[in-house]
Write a protein that holds these residues in place. Sequence first.
Motif, short mmCIF file in Angstrom:
data_model
loop_
_atom_site.label_atom_id
_atom_site.label_comp_id
_atom_site.label_asym_id
_atom_site.label_seq_id
_atom_site.Cartn_x
_atom_site.Cartn_y
_atom_site.Cartn_z
N THR A 275 0.83 -1.21 0.00
CA THR A 275 0.00 0.00 0.00
C THR A 275 0.86 1.25 0.00
OG1 THR A 275 -1.73 -1.18 1.22
CG2 THR A 275 -1.84 1.22 1.21
N LEU A 276 1.90 1.27 0.83
CA LEU A 276 2.77 2.43 0.90
C LEU A 276 3.54 2.63 -0.40
CD1 LEU A 276 4.19 2.05 4.53
CD2 LEU A 276 2.42 3.62 3.74
N ILE A 277 3.98 1.52 -1.01
CA ILE A 277 4.72 1.60 -2.27
C ILE A 277 3.86 2.23 -3.37
CG2 ILE A 277 5.75 0.23 -4.13
CD1 ILE A 277 6.79 -1.69 -1.99
N VAL A 278 2.58 1.88 -3.37
CA VAL A 278 1.67 2.41 -4.40
C VAL A 278 1.16 3.79 -4.01
CG1 VAL A 278 -0.52 2.02 -5.58
CG2 VAL A 278 1.00 0.09 -5.12
N PHE A 279 0.80 3.96 -2.74
CA PHE A 279 0.10 5.16 -2.29
C PHE A 279 1.02 6.37 -2.19
CE2 PHE A 279 -1.55 7.76 1.29
CZ PHE A 279 -2.76 8.14 0.72
N LEU A 280 2.20 6.21 -1.59
CA LEU A 280 3.08 7.36 -1.36
C LEU A 280 3.55 8.04 -2.65
CD1 LEU A 280 5.21 6.17 1.72
CD2 LEU A 280 3.25 7.72 1.67
N PRO A 281 3.95 7.31 -3.70
CA PRO A 281 4.32 8.01 -4.94
C PRO A 281 3.18 8.83 -5.54
CG PRO A 281 5.16 5.77 -4.97
CD PRO A 281 4.26 5.87 -3.79
N LEU A 282 1.94 8.30 -5.44
CA LEU A 282 0.80 9.06 -5.98
C LEU A 282 0.55 10.32 -5.16
CD1 LEU A 282 -1.66 6.11 -6.77
CD2 LEU A 282 -0.40 7.52 -8.41
N VAL A 283 0.67 10.22 -3.84
CA VAL A 283 0.52 11.41 -3.00
C VAL A 283 1.63 12.41 -3.28
CG1 VAL A 283 0.50 12.24 -0.63
CG2 VAL A 283 -0.71 10.14 -1.21
N ALA A 284 2.86 11.91 -3.43
CA ALA A 284 3.99 12.80 -3.73
C ALA A 284 3.81 13.47 -5.09
CB ALA A 284 5.30 12.00 -3.71
N LEU A 285 3.27 12.72 -6.06
CA LEU A 285 3.01 13.31 -7.38
C LEU A 285 1.97 14.41 -7.29
CD1 LEU A 285 3.39 13.29 -10.46
CD2 LEU A 285 1.65 11.48 -10.58
N THR A 286 0.93 14.18 -6.48
CA THR A 286 -0.11 15.20 -6.29
C THR A 286 0.48 16.46 -5.66
OG1 THR A 286 -1.76 13.45 -5.98
CG2 THR A 286 -2.34 15.67 -5.26
N ALA A 287 1.29 16.28 -4.62
CA ALA A 287 1.90 17.43 -3.96
C ALA A 287 2.84 18.19 -4.90
CB ALA A 287 2.66 16.96 -2.72
N TRP A 288 3.57 17.44 -5.72
CA TRP A 288 4.50 18.08 -6.67
C TRP A 288 3.73 18.87 -7.73
CZ3 TRP A 288 5.44 16.87 -11.98
CH2 TRP A 288 6.53 17.56 -12.53
N GLN A 289 2.63 18.30 -8.21
CA GLN A 289 1.83 19.01 -9.21
C GLN A 289 1.22 20.28 -8.62
OE1 GLN A 289 1.47 18.52 -12.36
NE2 GLN A 289 2.20 16.46 -12.75
N GLN A 290 0.76 20.20 -7.37
CA GLN A 290 0.19 21.38 -6.73
C GLN A 290 1.25 22.46 -6.53
OE1 GLN A 290 -1.59 19.70 -3.19
NE2 GLN A 290 -3.59 19.51 -4.17
N ARG A 291 2.44 22.05 -6.11
CA ARG A 291 3.52 23.01 -5.91
C ARG A 291 3.97 23.62 -7.24
NH1 ARG A 291 7.00 19.77 -4.04
NH2 ARG A 291 6.10 19.69 -1.94
N LYS A 292 3.93 22.79 -8.29
CA LYS A 292 4.34 23.26 -9.61
C LYS A 292 3.35 24.28 -10.17
CE LYS A 292 5.35 21.50 -14.25
NZ LYS A 292 5.37 20.27 -15.12
N GLY A 293 2.04 24.05 -9.86
CA GLY A 293 1.01 24.93 -10.38
C GLY A 293 0.73 26.13 -9.52
N ALA A 294 1.31 26.18 -8.31
CA ALA A 294 1.05 27.29 -7.39
C ALA A 294 1.72 28.55 -7.89
CB ALA A 294 1.55 26.94 -6.00
N PRO A 295 1.08 29.71 -7.76
CA PRO A 295 1.70 30.97 -8.19
C PRO A 295 2.88 31.31 -7.33
CG PRO A 295 -0.36 31.39 -7.03
CD PRO A 295 -0.28 29.91 -7.22
N ARG A 296 3.90 31.90 -7.94
CA ARG A 296 5.11 32.27 -7.21
C ARG A 296 5.11 33.78 -6.92
NH1 ARG A 296 9.79 28.77 -10.46
NH2 ARG A 296 8.85 26.72 -10.04
#
Length: 296
Positions: A275-296
Amino acid sequence: MKTMRWSRISPQAALIPAVAVTLVAFVGSILWTLYLSFTRSRRLPEYDIDWSEWGRQYDRLFKDAGWEISLRNLIILGLGSALAIVFGFILAAMIDKEKRGESLFRTVFLYPLAVSLIVTGAAWRWILNPTLGAQAFLRGLGWEVDFNWLAQPDTAMYAIILASVWQSAGFYMALMLAGLKGINSEIWSAAKLDGVPLWRLYLEIVIPMMKFTFITCAILLSLGVIKAYDVVVAMTNGGPGQSTWVPAYFTINALSAKSNLGYASAAAVMMLIITLIVFLPLVALTAWQQRKGAPR
């Protein structure tokens, strides 16, 4: 001042029971299961660890052909169940474009979600019954077809996938429909004026804009696949033979049929790791996409 101070403390105080229950029931259960996986516990828990063979249960697990089958079936079930997201998106796109009857179609496609997986499995077991279900009906019309999938080891898992996709596609349709509603209507108007083909609009514009929706669906799908148990029990009970065993079924079988608590705990720990192997990369991808799309 006292009133102001209490108004700040009271929300945190109200959370104390929930935090306590989480620590005891969730974290405590995980630690207890992890500890038992290093013991020789059988029907009842034993708390003595033989440090010379502390990994005995895991060594047995990795050599067990049933565990290997369950991992292979987990991959097959995960890949097959991903069709629910695909069908969910197609249904959502069709409903979003056809405004008339939207509420009716949404209700119809969501209806299977109101049925538990046990009932879904029982219904599809009847449908795939060669003497009572679809095969008997079609042969009565003169068509020579073979729908006896549940009796054949090579096709039993695909029958489970079919039932799972039927049950969950409506849920992913609702999530996709919400994502489509969030897209600015001006994008559709501009694409229509520019003469952009509909398939290209979805492929190059709509789907990239809905990446968070797809990631959310992938997270929910992966969690559902890893803990899949009831639909397997309802349709095949793990058979024929061990052909439809999945990790959750393997774990419950080790606990109930074999009365081996330590062995079942080791399998449960491996399920947590998966579960962690599958779940954590997806959560990390979501966080990275949100940080990438956030205004600077």
